[in-house]
Scaffold this active site. Structure first.
Site, PDB file in Angstrom:
ATOM      1  N   SER A 134     -64.937 -73.360  45.134  1.00  0.00           N
ATOM      2  CA  SER A 134     -65.856 -72.346  45.586  1.00  0.00           C
ATOM      3  C   SER A 134     -67.041 -72.870  46.393  1.00  0.00           C
ATOM      4  O   SER A 134     -67.726 -72.089  47.051  1.00  0.00           O
ATOM      5  CB  SER A 134     -66.398 -71.580  44.376  1.00  0.00           C
ATOM      6  OG  SER A 134     -67.218 -72.428  43.581  1.00  0.00           O
ATOM      7  N   SER A 156     -64.310 -76.778  41.813  1.00  0.00           N
ATOM      8  CA  SER A 156     -65.083 -76.223  42.938  1.00  0.00           C
ATOM      9  C   SER A 156     -65.988 -77.207  43.664  1.00  0.00           C
ATOM     10  O   SER A 156     -66.548 -76.879  44.707  1.00  0.00           O
ATOM     11  CB  SER A 156     -65.952 -75.058  42.450  1.00  0.00           C
ATOM     12  OG  SER A 156     -65.175 -73.906  42.293  1.00  0.00           O
ATOM     13  N   LYS A 196     -76.576 -74.776  46.841  1.00  0.00           N
ATOM     14  CA  LYS A 196     -75.567 -73.736  46.659  1.00  0.00           C
ATOM     15  C   LYS A 196     -76.261 -72.472  46.162  1.00  0.00           C
ATOM     16  O   LYS A 196     -77.155 -72.542  45.320  1.00  0.00           O
ATOM     17  CB  LYS A 196     -74.511 -74.223  45.650  1.00  0.00           C
ATOM     18  CG  LYS A 196     -73.332 -73.251  45.484  1.00  0.00           C
ATOM     19  CD  LYS A 196     -72.212 -73.846  44.636  1.00  0.00           C
ATOM     20  CE  LYS A 196     -71.057 -72.872  44.449  1.00  0.00           C
ATOM     21  NZ  LYS A 196     -69.934 -73.443  43.668  1.00  0.00           N
TER      22      LYS A 196
END
Lengths: 95, 486
Positions: B151, B175, B76
């Site tokens: 997210s 998330s 990420k």
């Protein structure tokens, strides 16, 4: 709780955010909606409750005050927008 | 090769069915072919990956390899990677080349994993649909007209489409878990403090925690094992040995007591999701788990509490972005204040600005006690609910992860509060600091759904064990979106 466009401009100033004039009204409406949702907390009885800042019961760890990092000033300044002679440059602060 | 589990990939590398270089090239080719439409990667680090793959092949040849050696992974884009742009989904960091590695990047590199690239995400991890990214939305591989959740939208989309075997992710209010549920993946957020936050760009420091999204609990266990552990560089890292997350996966779950919080099963979830969850409960019952209704009476207060605490911490954390030391800098500012204001006005998107302003407001003079202090007190009540449940003999808590299947793009875009309500089931675990995960439990009209398990502090091994046993008895997690299966 609802926020007026004037309050949005004040909060944006506190947060150092430059808003375009056309952003102010939608932000006022959206932030008022968020605060309205949050207002539900005000009716909760928390008289004898201690605030919880953090999920873990822990104390701040301390370490001996010895140098553990190497000097990487050049690496850090290489990613800065503007530097000179090892210093970060900003617009003139004092006339 | 992209459909193999981590254990199968490790066996293939050892059995010389393929090299790490070939495996890496296979994934890079798939990214090339499919990611134009999905937009899950914001940076592809092919050269770095092939170098790591060659090093891994040398380790394998020398017999020094660990289980993860040579296995590709996506990171990420919230984790700093030395020499590689780390943009956190924001224009503010569009040109930021991190000068150091996050601890988890160091750890996964040291384990021999091969980083394929950096993954798209909501800006500063603020969002539930990956629509707030400066780099554009990520599509859900199960239906490209729908969001992947957020997210960690890039993390789940790339794993669900087979553009990486596994990916890292972060979770401040759901998330990891909500996007995992919307893309048929297994995602785990460990206990707060279990995985180092050093080098993970801060959103809300008392809630943020790193974890994994994978195609099975077993895969997740392997990677989480390598990421976990004490780190002196993170002041909230827990000094406690890491449990073995893998050996216990095959333990029977007979006699386990799982609590069903009645507040989480009230109105809110769609009929389809409810049906799938009830089926999951039936499956776990067959495996020997006992279910008991419990009450977490303060859980309806989770969302309002979160939207005071998280923005307050965010407004403070994001104060560092000033246009001076790194990140976006406005052109031609005449004063220091103008430089700050314009750099931040230009560099942050609308959702980030909204949260900074909410945070600034609730921390400001005259409102602090009414909002921030009150939210911290209610946070304690939410935490106490869980403490009571676990003290009463509940091993794990089961609930839905998301209210419904993935929604269409633009569905909630002008209504932040409606978007925030996506996280009603996931936020409490972050407020309490306990571990939680989501795993697939079937489909509604062809779209994946998931259920959530929450555990007591450091119950990751038990949670993964239950998830693995469930996945031995079901095959939902083995299903692929048709377009990406072959």
């Amino acid at each position: 709780m609802s926020l007026s466009p004037e309050q949005i401009r004040q909060v944006a100033q506190l947060a150092r955010l430059q808003l375009n004039p056309e952003q102010v009204e939608p932000y006022a409406r959206q932030l008022s909606n968020i605060l309205e949702m949050v207002d539900r907390l005000s009716s909760v009885d928390t008289a004898n409750v201690s605030p919880m800042a953090h999920p873990l019961d822990m104390v701040q760890r301390l370490r001996p005050d010895t140098i553990s990092e190497t000097d990487r000033r050049d690496d850090y300044q290489a990613i800065a927008p503007e530097t000179q002679d090892g210093l970060y440059l900003v617009p003139k602060v004092i006339e | 090769m992209h459909k193999h589990s981590i254990a199968e990939l490790a066996a293939g590398l050892r059995g010389k069915k393929f090299s790490s270089r070939e495996l890496t090239q296979h994934f890079l080719k798939r990214i090339d072919a499919h990611d134009g439409a999905l937009n899950s990667y914001v940076t592809i680090t092919a050269e770095r990956a092939l170098k790591q793959a060659d090093a891994a092949d040398a380790e394998l040849a020398a017999g020094n390899a660990g289980l993860l050696t040579g296995i590709p992974i996506g990171q990420k884009d919230i984790f700093c990677t030395q020499g590689v742009r780390t943009a956190c989904g924001s224009k503010m960091l569009d040109t930021f080349i991190a000068p150091y590695d996050a601890t988890i990047v160091e750890k996964l590199d040291a384990a021999g994993m091969v980083m394929l690239g950096k993954l798209n995400m909501d800006e500063f991890a603020m969002g539930s649909s990956n629509e707030t990214s400066f780099y554009g939305p990520v599509c859900n591989p199960w239906d490209k007209t729908r969001v992947p959740g957020g997210s960690s939208g890039g993390s789940v989309a790339c794993v669900a489409a087979g553009l990486a075997p596994v990916a890292t992710a972060t979770d401040t209010g759901g998330s990891i878990r909500q996007p995992a549920a919307l893309t048929n993946l297994t995602g785990i957020k460990p206990t707060y403090g279990r995985v180092s936050r050093y080098g993970m760009i801060a959103f809300a420091s008392s809630l943020d925690q790193a974890g994994v999204v994978a195609r099975s609990a077993e895969d997740a266990a392997h990677v989480l094992q390598a990421m976990s552990g004490f780190d002196a560089k993170d002041s909230t890292s827990v000094e406690r040995p890491v449990d073995d997350l893998v050996t216990g996966l095959n333990t029977s779950i007979r006699g386990l007591t799982i609590g069903l919080p009645k507040e989480y099963f009230a109105d809110g979830m769609s009929a389809g999701v409810r049906e799938r969850i009830e089926q999951a409960i039936a499956t776990l019952t067959k495996l020997g788990a006992n279910f008991k209704e419990i009450s977490l009476p303060n859980s309806p207060l989770s969302v309002p509490t979160y939207y005071v605490v998280a923005p307050a911490e965010a407004s403070s954390n994001l104060a560092r972005f000033d246009g001076v030391r790194y990140g976006h800098r406005a052109e031609g500012a005449k004063s220091l204040e103008e430089l700050y204001k314009r750099s931040r006005g230009e560099g942050f998107g609308a959702e980030v600005q909204r949260r900074i302003m909410i945070g600034t407001y609730v921390l400001s003079h005259g409102y602090y006690d009414a909002y921030y202090l009150q939210a911290q007190k209610v946070r304690r009540l939410i935490y106490d609910d869980f403490k009571r449940a676990f003290a009463d003999g509940i091993d794990l808590v089961l609930s839905p992860t998301a209210t419904d299947v993935a929604f269409k793009f633009g569905h909630n875009s002008d209504d932040p509060v409606a978007m925030y309500l996506n996280d009603i089931y996931t936020i409490a675990a972050n407020l309490a600091g306990i571990p939680a995960m989501s795993l697939p439990c079937g489909f509604v009209d062809g779209l994946p759904t998931g259920f959530q398990l929450m555990g007591n502090f450091f119950a990751e091994a038990r949670m993964l064990n239950v998830a693995h046993q469930y996945q031995q008895a079901t095959d939902f997690h083995t299903k692929w979106p048709t377009e990406y299966a072959s």
